[in-house]
Design an enzyme around this catalytic site. Structure first.
Site, mmCIF file in Angstrom:
data_model
loop_
_atom_site.group_PDB
_atom_site.id
_atom_site.type_symbol
_atom_site.label_atom_id
_atom_site.label_comp_id
_atom_site.label_asym_id
_atom_site.label_seq_id
_atom_site.Cartn_x
_atom_site.Cartn_y
_atom_site.Cartn_z
ATOM 1 N N GLY A 124 0.827 -1.204 0.000
ATOM 2 C CA GLY A 124 0.000 0.000 0.000
ATOM 3 C C GLY A 124 0.859 1.250 0.000
ATOM 4 O O GLY A 124 0.503 2.283 0.579
ATOM 5 N N ALA A 125 1.993 1.169 -0.695
ATOM 6 C CA ALA A 125 3.028 2.198 -0.560
ATOM 7 C C ALA A 125 2.887 3.366 -1.525
ATOM 8 O O ALA A 125 3.723 4.269 -1.514
ATOM 9 C CB ALA A 125 4.406 1.569 -0.744
ATOM 10 N N VAL A 177 -2.862 -7.361 -3.063
ATOM 11 C CA VAL A 177 -2.505 -8.315 -2.013
ATOM 12 C C VAL A 177 -3.588 -9.362 -1.788
ATOM 13 O O VAL A 177 -3.357 -10.370 -1.117
ATOM 14 C CB VAL A 177 -2.157 -7.604 -0.684
ATOM 15 N N TYR A 202 -14.966 -4.483 8.278
ATOM 16 C CA TYR A 202 -13.649 -3.848 8.390
ATOM 17 C C TYR A 202 -13.029 -4.110 9.762
ATOM 18 O O TYR A 202 -11.863 -4.527 9.869
ATOM 19 C CB TYR A 202 -13.792 -2.345 8.153
ATOM 20 N N ALA A 260 -13.708 -6.471 11.839
ATOM 21 C CA ALA A 260 -13.378 -7.888 11.982
ATOM 22 C C ALA A 260 -12.079 -8.226 11.271
ATOM 23 O O ALA A 260 -11.239 -8.974 11.790
ATOM 24 C CB ALA A 260 -14.522 -8.742 11.427
ATOM 25 N N LYS A 318 -9.553 -6.243 10.649
ATOM 26 C CA LYS A 318 -8.416 -5.657 11.353
ATOM 27 C C LYS A 318 -8.197 -6.310 12.715
ATOM 28 O O LYS A 318 -7.060 -6.401 13.198
ATOM 29 C CB LYS A 318 -8.626 -4.145 11.513
#
Length: 247
Positions: free
Chosen positions: A9-10, A60, A151, A153, A155
């Site tokens: 995510g860069a 990913v 979301y 859950a 994380k």
């Protein structure tokens, strides 16, 4: 010796901030992002100041693509020694409107995507008997969040995964920690604001004890420490970089 760091995510937001910090720390940096053009632009900008960088376009959520991406990093830069998993998605959907497809996609990217990246990176760390892993989770997993069950859950799973990694990999000289941000002013947060998923960034910032939203640089500073030699005795920890918003 310059270590090889991979940041997912860069191309923007927290991931870009971490990549910039790692360049300043003297690492060779691979910037992985599903937006390959943006990752390339960022990598070229960082290379212009003398850094050794690599941009790789990868989703990913695609396990085979992740493995191929890490093989590409190994060929170009060497084995991965430092991994920060910042790639992720978010959405705001009431519980009763959540479809199985939306649930599965959220977990595929945020949780399984994190796992896939770790699994691809760890063999090189084990061989080197040294490694640093930092996952980017979310305070939503700690506090809960309305309209974000999927979301939160995903994380929460990242937090549990990170603790398990710390236990399993410690004997190999590898640390694993997670940073669960609250409000960070990023393009993803601004999209959520524009779509009406969250109140205005400035509105929420006023609720933060330190009086402002976080920045990618705030998160990157913590990553810098956790991935350094100085951070070598910190593992399995939830490092709250949140201005006091969640204690």
């Amino acid at each position: 010796m310059s270590r090889v760091a991979v940041v997912t995510g860069a191309a923007s937001g927290i991931g870009l901030g971490v990549a910039e910090q790692f360049v300043a720390d003297g690492y060779h940096v691979a910037l992985l992002d599903r937006d390959g053009d943006a990752a390339t632009t960022a990598a070229e900008r960082l290379a212009a100041v003398g850094a050794k960088t690599l941009a790789v376009a990868v989703d990913v959520g695609d396990r085979e693509a992740v493995r191929a991406a890490f093989d590409q990093v190994h060929t170009a830069l060497g084995p991965t020694e430092i991994l920060v998993t910042s790639a992720g998605i978010e959405s705001f959907v009431p519980l009763l409107d959540l479809t199985p497809q939306a649930w599965d996609h959220m977990l595929a990217v945020n949780l399984t995507g994190t796992f896939s990246c770790v699994q691809a990176a760890v063999p090189g760390m084990i061989e080197a008997k040294w490694g640093r892993i930092v996952t980017i989770s979310s305070s939503s997993a700690q506090s809960g969040a309305p309209n974000m069950a999927h979301y939160a859950a995903s994380k929460g799973g990242v937090i549990g995964l990170t603790k398990s990694l710390a236990r399993e990999l410690a004997a190999h000289g590898i640390t694993a920690n997670t940073i669960p941000p609250t409000l960070v002013d990023t393009p993803m947060a601004r999209r959520g604001e524009a779509e009406g998923g969250v109140p205005g960034i400035d509105v929420i910032a006023a609720m933060v004890p330190l009086g402002r939203a976080g920045t990618p640089a705030d998160i990157a500073g913590a990553c810098s420490y956790l991935c350094s030699e100085a951070g070598g005795y910190v593992t399995g920890q939830i490092i709250g970089v949140n201005g006091g918003m969640y204690i």
